[in-house]
Design an enzyme around this catalytic site. Sequence first.
Site, PDB file in Angstrom:
ATOM      1  N   GLU A   1       0.837  -1.214   0.000  1.00  0.00           N
ATOM      2  CA  GLU A   1       0.000   0.000   0.000  1.00  0.00           C
ATOM      3  C   GLU A   1       0.869   1.259   0.000  1.00  0.00           C
ATOM      4  O   GLU A   1       0.347   2.367   0.079  1.00  0.00           O
ATOM      5  CB  GLU A   1      -0.906   0.004   1.235  1.00  0.00           C
ATOM      6  CG  GLU A   1      -1.975  -1.077   1.204  1.00  0.00           C
ATOM      7  CD  GLU A   1      -2.699  -1.222   2.543  1.00  0.00           C
ATOM      8  OE1 GLU A   1      -3.727  -0.568   2.719  1.00  0.00           O
ATOM      9  OE2 GLU A   1      -2.229  -1.990   3.396  1.00  0.00           O
TER      10      GLU A   1
ATOM     11  N   ALA B   1      -4.277 -14.448   4.585  1.00  0.00           N
ATOM     12  CA  ALA B   1      -4.735 -15.229   3.437  1.00  0.00           C
ATOM     13  C   ALA B   1      -3.479 -15.538   2.629  1.00  0.00           C
ATOM     14  O   ALA B   1      -2.627 -14.663   2.459  1.00  0.00           O
ATOM     15  CB  ALA B   1      -5.696 -14.396   2.616  1.00  0.00           C
TER      16      ALA B   1
ATOM     17  N   ASN C   1      -6.415 -19.853  -2.034  1.00  0.00           N
ATOM     18  CA  ASN C   1      -6.318 -20.229  -3.458  1.00  0.00           C
ATOM     19  C   ASN C   1      -5.048 -21.026  -3.646  1.00  0.00           C
ATOM     20  O   ASN C   1      -4.144 -20.946  -2.812  1.00  0.00           O
ATOM     21  CB  ASN C   1      -6.251 -18.953  -4.325  1.00  0.00           C
ATOM     22  CG  ASN C   1      -5.080 -18.063  -3.918  1.00  0.00           C
ATOM     23  OD1 ASN C   1      -5.153 -17.337  -2.925  1.00  0.00           O
ATOM     24  ND2 ASN C   1      -3.994 -18.145  -4.648  1.00  0.00           N
TER      25      ASN C   1
HETATM   26  N1  HPA Z   1      -0.103 -14.891  -3.624  1.00  0.00           N
HETATM   27  C1  HPA Z   1       0.222 -13.883  -2.806  1.00  0.00           C
HETATM   28  N2  HPA Z   1      -0.563 -13.465  -1.825  1.00  0.00           N
HETATM   29  C2  HPA Z   1      -1.730 -14.095  -1.643  1.00  0.00           C
HETATM   30  C3  HPA Z   1      -2.134 -15.148  -2.466  1.00  0.00           C
HETATM   31  C4  HPA Z   1      -1.269 -15.577  -3.509  1.00  0.00           C
HETATM   32  O1  HPA Z   1      -1.555 -16.519  -4.271  1.00  0.00           O
HETATM   33  N3  HPA Z   1      -3.362 -15.555  -2.007  1.00  0.00           N
HETATM   34  C5  HPA Z   1      -3.673 -14.767  -0.951  1.00  0.00           C
HETATM   35  N4  HPA Z   1      -2.687 -13.876  -0.729  1.00  0.00           N
END
Ligand code: HPA
Length: 263
Positions: free
Chosen positions: A89, A116, A226
Site C-alpha cells: 500500500e 490469506a 487459493n
Molecule cells: N499470492 C500472494 N498473496 C496471496 C495469495 C497468492 O496466491 N493468495 C492470498 N494472498
Amino acid sequence: MKRIQSKIKDSLECIKNHIGFLPEVEVGLILGSGLGEMADEIENKVSVPYDKIKGFLKPTIEGHKGNLVFGKLESRNVCIMQGRFHYYEGNKIEDIVYPLYVMKELGATNLIVTNAAGGINMSFEPGDLVIIDDCINFAFKNPPVDFSMKPVVFKDEDWINRIDRRFKDLKKGTYIFVTGPSYETPSEIRAFRKLGADMVGMSTVPEIIVAGYLGLKVLGISCITNMAAGILSQPLSHEEVIEVSRKVKEKFKELIKVAISEV
Ligand code: HPA
C-alpha cells in the site's frame, strides 16, 4: 528508542480519550484479508478506529476494516487489529509493525497473526488452515529493530503443540513473504517451491519479526484461499481470496478460540 516511546505514549493517550480508559491486553490478534469477523465474537467490546489513533495508518484494501478492538475472548483480554497494513500500500515497514509496540505496552504477552495465502504445497487445498512453521523473507525488507545479530523467533513451539493436540487436521508450512501487490508468476511459484516454501503471501513476516523482538509468543496462521499461480488453470483474483476466507470462517474462529484458550 526515545522517539518511539513518546509516539507510543501519544497513541495510548488517543485510545484512552476515545474509550475512556486504558485497556489491559493479554493476547494481540492481527486478522488478515476477509478474516476480520472474529472481532464480532468478543465480549465487552470497545473499538477505536485507526484514524483516531496517532501513529496508526489507514488500510486501503477491500476486506480490511480499520479498527483496534478490545474485549474478552475465551476469558482473556484481547486486542484485535481488524485489518492490517501492507507494504504494497506504499507504507513504510516500520509503520506497518508500529501497532505491535502499542499492544506490548498495553500488556500483551502473546500474538496471533493470520493471513490469506496462496498454496504452493500440492497437498494443500483452498480452505486449509496452516500453522506457520517458518518464514522466508522474499521481500528483503526487514523492520529496523536491533537484534544485535540474534536470530528471529518465529513461533512458540509449546503453544503450537498444545493447539495441535486439540485441533484436528492442522497442517504446518513455511510462509514466503513477497511485496506484491501483483500475484506471482507460475515460474516464481515453482522457484519458491524449490526454496522450501509451502504458501505465499504479502504480509505477516514484518509483524512476526517485531513480535519476536518484543518478546511476544507468536502463533502465525495462514488460510489457504487459493492455489498459487500456475497450479490450477483459472487465474487468481482477490474476490476468490475473500470468498474462500468467508467459507472457512467458522473453522477459523474455532481455531483462534482454541489458540487463545491454550495461551
Ligand atoms: N499470492 C500472494 N498473496 C496471496 C495469495 C497468492 O496466491 N493468495 C492470498 N494472498
